[in-house]
Scaffold this motif. Structure first.
Motif, PDB file in Angstrom:
ATOM      1  N   VAL A   1       1.115  -1.201  -0.065  1.00  0.00           N
ATOM      2  CA  VAL A   1      -0.054  -0.292  -0.207  1.00  0.00           C
ATOM      3  C   VAL A   1       1.537   0.575  -0.158  1.00  0.00           C
ATOM      4  O   VAL A   1       1.220   1.388   1.146  1.00  0.00           O
ATOM      5  CB  VAL A   1      -0.809   0.207   1.557  1.00  0.00           C
ATOM      6  CG1 VAL A   1      -2.235   1.613   1.204  1.00  0.00           C
ATOM      7  CG2 VAL A   1      -2.079  -1.396   0.846  1.00  0.00           C
ATOM      8  N   GLY A   2       0.699   2.397  -1.420  1.00  0.00           N
ATOM      9  CA  GLY A   2       1.523   3.058  -1.370  1.00  0.00           C
ATOM     10  C   GLY A   2       0.887   4.270  -0.196  1.00  0.00           C
ATOM     11  O   GLY A   2      -0.557   4.140  -0.019  1.00  0.00           O
ATOM     12  N   ILE A   3       1.442   5.096   0.431  1.00  0.00           N
ATOM     13  CA  ILE A   3       1.213   5.939   1.389  1.00  0.00           C
ATOM     14  C   ILE A   3       1.763   7.277   0.775  1.00  0.00           C
ATOM     15  O   ILE A   3       3.188   7.214   1.267  1.00  0.00           O
ATOM     16  CB  ILE A   3       1.880   6.060   2.808  1.00  0.00           C
ATOM     17  CG1 ILE A   3       0.686   4.549   3.426  1.00  0.00           C
ATOM     18  CG2 ILE A   3       1.421   6.443   3.696  1.00  0.00           C
ATOM     19  CD1 ILE A   3       1.201   4.075   4.172  1.00  0.00           C
ATOM     20  N   LEU A   4       1.438   8.390   0.274  1.00  0.00           N
ATOM     21  CA  LEU A   4       1.707   9.825  -0.176  1.00  0.00           C
ATOM     22  C   LEU A   4       1.281  10.199   0.296  1.00  0.00           C
ATOM     23  O   LEU A   4      -0.049  11.373  -0.081  1.00  0.00           O
ATOM     24  CB  LEU A   4       1.231   9.555  -1.591  1.00  0.00           C
ATOM     25  CG  LEU A   4       1.271  11.068  -2.192  1.00  0.00           C
ATOM     26  CD1 LEU A   4       3.458  11.256  -2.557  1.00  0.00           C
ATOM     27  CD2 LEU A   4       1.405  11.020  -4.303  1.00  0.00           C
TER      28      LEU A   4
ATOM     29  N   GLN B   1      -2.178   1.778  10.736  1.00  0.00           N
ATOM     30  CA  GLN B   1      -3.343   1.905  10.402  1.00  0.00           C
ATOM     31  C   GLN B   1      -3.220   0.219   9.666  1.00  0.00           C
ATOM     32  O   GLN B   1      -3.982  -0.767   9.422  1.00  0.00           O
ATOM     33  CB  GLN B   1      -3.860   2.620   9.846  1.00  0.00           C
ATOM     34  CG  GLN B   1      -4.730   2.964  10.938  1.00  0.00           C
ATOM     35  CD  GLN B   1      -5.496   4.872  10.834  1.00  0.00           C
ATOM     36  OE1 GLN B   1      -5.438   5.291  10.205  1.00  0.00           O
ATOM     37  NE2 GLN B   1      -6.665   4.362  11.402  1.00  0.00           N
ATOM     38  N   VAL B   2      -2.253   0.476   8.883  1.00  0.00           N
ATOM     39  CA  VAL B   2      -1.893  -0.498   7.145  1.00  0.00           C
ATOM     40  C   VAL B   2      -1.743  -1.744   8.101  1.00  0.00           C
ATOM     41  O   VAL B   2      -2.068  -2.501   7.368  1.00  0.00           O
ATOM     42  CB  VAL B   2      -1.535   0.081   5.874  1.00  0.00           C
ATOM     43  CG1 VAL B   2      -0.992  -1.158   5.373  1.00  0.00           C
ATOM     44  CG2 VAL B   2      -1.746   1.163   5.061  1.00  0.00           C
ATOM     45  N   GLU B   3      -0.509  -1.546   8.783  1.00  0.00           N
ATOM     46  CA  GLU B   3       0.231  -3.154   9.386  1.00  0.00           C
ATOM     47  C   GLU B   3      -0.763  -3.569   9.970  1.00  0.00           C
ATOM     48  O   GLU B   3      -1.086  -4.583   9.670  1.00  0.00           O
ATOM     49  CB  GLU B   3       1.167  -2.295  10.064  1.00  0.00           C
ATOM     50  CG  GLU B   3       1.996  -2.044   9.149  1.00  0.00           C
ATOM     51  CD  GLU B   3       3.537  -2.163   9.752  1.00  0.00           C
ATOM     52  OE1 GLU B   3       3.774  -1.888  11.251  1.00  0.00           O
ATOM     53  OE2 GLU B   3       4.491  -2.452   9.574  1.00  0.00           O
ATOM     54  N   ALA B   4      -1.885  -3.046  10.864  1.00  0.00           N
ATOM     55  CA  ALA B   4      -2.743  -3.727  11.698  1.00  0.00           C
ATOM     56  C   ALA B   4      -3.554  -4.122  11.123  1.00  0.00           C
ATOM     57  O   ALA B   4      -4.886  -5.290  11.113  1.00  0.00           O
ATOM     58  CB  ALA B   4      -3.430  -2.130  12.732  1.00  0.00           C
ATOM     59  N   ALA B   5      -4.112  -3.841   8.819  1.00  0.00           N
ATOM     60  CA  ALA B   5      -5.303  -4.606   8.814  1.00  0.00           C
ATOM     61  C   ALA B   5      -4.085  -5.856   7.454  1.00  0.00           C
ATOM     62  O   ALA B   5      -4.712  -6.254   6.743  1.00  0.00           O
ATOM     63  CB  ALA B   5      -5.506  -3.556   7.577  1.00  0.00           C
ATOM     64  N   GLY B   6      -3.174  -6.074   8.208  1.00  0.00           N
ATOM     65  CA  GLY B   6      -2.159  -7.148   7.216  1.00  0.00           C
ATOM     66  C   GLY B   6      -1.446  -7.140   6.031  1.00  0.00           C
ATOM     67  O   GLY B   6      -1.517  -7.451   5.297  1.00  0.00           O
ATOM     68  N   ALA B   7      -1.364  -5.163   6.473  1.00  0.00           N
ATOM     69  CA  ALA B   7      -1.133  -5.107   4.893  1.00  0.00           C
ATOM     70  C   ALA B   7       0.382  -4.872   4.492  1.00  0.00           C
ATOM     71  O   ALA B   7       0.686  -3.826   6.328  1.00  0.00           O
ATOM     72  CB  ALA B   7      -1.031  -4.212   3.633  1.00  0.00           C
ATOM     73  N   GLU B   8       1.445  -3.965   4.260  1.00  0.00           N
ATOM     74  CA  GLU B   8       1.948  -3.469   3.655  1.00  0.00           C
ATOM     75  C   GLU B   8       2.841  -2.069   3.385  1.00  0.00           C
ATOM     76  O   GLU B   8       2.235  -2.182   2.210  1.00  0.00           O
ATOM     77  CB  GLU B   8       3.330  -4.508   3.478  1.00  0.00           C
ATOM     78  CG  GLU B   8       4.876  -3.710   3.586  1.00  0.00           C
ATOM     79  CD  GLU B   8       5.739  -4.586   2.059  1.00  0.00           C
ATOM     80  OE1 GLU B   8       7.093  -4.227   1.652  1.00  0.00           O
ATOM     81  OE2 GLU B   8       5.249  -5.758   1.675  1.00  0.00           O
ATOM     82  N   PRO B   9       2.811  -0.840   4.314  1.00  0.00           N
ATOM     83  CA  PRO B   9       3.039   0.186   4.127  1.00  0.00           C
ATOM     84  C   PRO B   9       4.175  -0.167   2.974  1.00  0.00           C
ATOM     85  O   PRO B   9       5.708  -0.613   3.523  1.00  0.00           O
ATOM     86  CB  PRO B   9       3.026   0.574   5.382  1.00  0.00           C
ATOM     87  CG  PRO B   9       3.741  -0.624   6.282  1.00  0.00           C
ATOM     88  CD  PRO B   9       2.830  -1.993   5.987  1.00  0.00           C
ATOM     89  N   VAL B  10       4.287   0.966   2.276  1.00  0.00           N
ATOM     90  CA  VAL B  10       5.134   1.778   0.977  1.00  0.00           C
ATOM     91  C   VAL B  10       5.104   3.168   1.273  1.00  0.00           C
ATOM     92  O   VAL B  10       4.094   3.904   1.037  1.00  0.00           O
ATOM     93  CB  VAL B  10       4.896   1.159   0.109  1.00  0.00           C
ATOM     94  CG1 VAL B  10       6.891   1.705  -0.801  1.00  0.00           C
ATOM     95  CG2 VAL B  10       5.377  -0.097   0.417  1.00  0.00           C
TER      96      VAL B  10
END
Length: 413
Positions: free
Chosen positions: A185-188, A217-226
């Motif tokens: 998940v890209g975070i900009l 929040q992304v990590e808590a949802a099971g995804a990888e933040p970028v």
């Protein structure tokens, strides 16, 4: 035509349904085989079935004596003790008429026995036991296969792996499981006023806290933040970073989605041929939230994006109520429904009608005696208020007053 000429601003339930519909249509992609304990929080990419009956034998649920219930027709009944059955052992011989076997919780009930008398209702006298209370056939016994039959589906693919699910998988011998790979998940973050966390901000600058809260929040949802570099209010640089973000599984942008002169996110997304499903929702905080999808090029699949308002509380709220269901689907799990709890309101609230409000609040009390009150906050820029809150108090759009003592809706954070 300007991007804001015909904005699609939805009521909250309609906007939520739009996201859920797109989430249900998504199909996750990559899978991986991982050790069981590494599957926590991830979604199964396989079905897990029982490898044998559960329990595999009739299991005693109490310490006591395995008996034939028919032998207790007349009380008190004296029965001859023929052995002891501990968890992990068996009684080799058939339990006959007038006999009993001492048994422990979890042990297999001997053949011939059809009930267990609790130790509290029996008195041992040498090689015999005197039973003072009758039992029905099947009492204090879990029958073979009553929890699951061999081959029965226990955990369907898409199941989120929590501690109970991990226990089930371990119980059927799954030391490794196939799970869906975590989406990236890209975070900009956008805006000339935003600087990195380690920087010393100028008088009109703020640190990039949104990128960190969203990563959590992304990590808590099971995804990888970028975390992408901060995008200044420069359409050329912003376009380059959006193009990079559209190469990931999901793109989250914060800031630049309102109607100001330097709110550039939507016009730049339009340059990618973006399809906008909504460009605002009648909520507080988070009204300018945007949802859509775009392609970084003509020969690649479209990537979903959310444009989240730049104020920290707005960013946190809109992630929880809109991003999560789409992220669930990308993780391989069914989108979770939004569930509100009920709690008693501690102090009166007065507000205006027209918006569904998700206000930082705190649940207190214990057991069934819980109540909720708003935390003191200074608007959607007040991240410290969110740190004091443990929930959101949900105010319906048609209510301008909530009285102290009434039951209100609460969304846990």
């Amino acid at each position: 035509m300007p991007i804001h000429a015909q904005p699609a601003i939805f009521a909250f339930p309609n906007a939520r349904r739009v996201v859920e519909e797109h989430a249900r249509a998504l199909r996750p992609g990559r899978t991986e085989l991982v050790p069981l304990l590494r599957s926590r929080g991830r979604a199964l990419a396989e079905n897990i079935s029982a490898d044998r009956d559960f329990p595999p034998f009739p299991r005693a649920t109490r310490d006591g004596y395995a008996v034939r219930s028919a032998d207790l027709a007349t009380l008190p009944a004296a029965l001859r003790i023929v052995g002891e059955v501990r968890a992990g052992s068996r009684l080799a011989e058939l339990l006959g008429r007038g006999e009993a076997a001492e048994i422990m919780t979890g042990a297999p009930v001997p053949d011939g026995a059809d009930a267990v008398v609790m130790v509290e209702h029996a008195a041992r006298q040498g090689a015999s036991v005197v039973v003072e209370r009758a039992v029905a056939a099947g009492e204090n016994i879990v029958p073979t296969g009553s929890e699951a039959r061999a081959g029965q589906l226990l955990l369907p693919h898409g199941t989120r792996m929590g501690f109970a699910e991990i226990a089930v998988a371990a119980g059927v011998g799954k030391a490794q499981v196939n799970i869906y790979s975590s989406p990236r998940v890209g975070i900009l973050s956008t805006g000339d006023e935003v600087v990195e966390v380690e920087a010393h901000p100028g008088p009109s600058q703020i640190r990039n806290s949104n990128s960190y809260s969203l990563s959590a929040q992304v990590e808590a949802a099971g995804a990888e933040p970028v975390r992408l570099p901060i995008a200044p209010d420069d359409p050329v640089v912003l376009k380059h970073l959006i193009e990079e973000g559209l190469g990931l599984d999901l793109l989250l942008l914060t800031g630049g989605v309102s109607m100001g002169k330097y709110d550039l996110v939507e016009p730049v997304l339009a340059e990618f041929g973006a399809e906008f499903f909504f460009t605002g929702v009648q909520i507080q905080p988070g009204r300018p939230v945007v949802f859509g999808r775009a392609r970084r090029g003509p020969d690649v699949s479209a990537t979903y994006f959310f444009g989240l308002p730049g104020n920290p509380v707005s960013t946190m709220v809109t992630f929880e109520i809109f991003v999560r269901p789409l992220l669930d689907a990308l993780c391989g799990a069914p989108p979770r429904t939004l569930q509100f709890l009920q709690a008693r309101l501690g102090a009166e609230i007065q507000t205006k009608t027209g918006l569904t409000r998700f206000l930082p609040a705190r649940l207190s009390g214990e057991f069934e005696r819980t109540e909720v009150e708003l935390v003191r906050w200074q608007g959607s820029g007040d991240a410290a208020a969110m740190a004091r809150a443990n929930c959101f108090l949900v105010v319906p759009p048609d209510r301008e007053r909530l009285a102290a003592g009434e039951m209100v809706s609460v969304l846990l954070r």
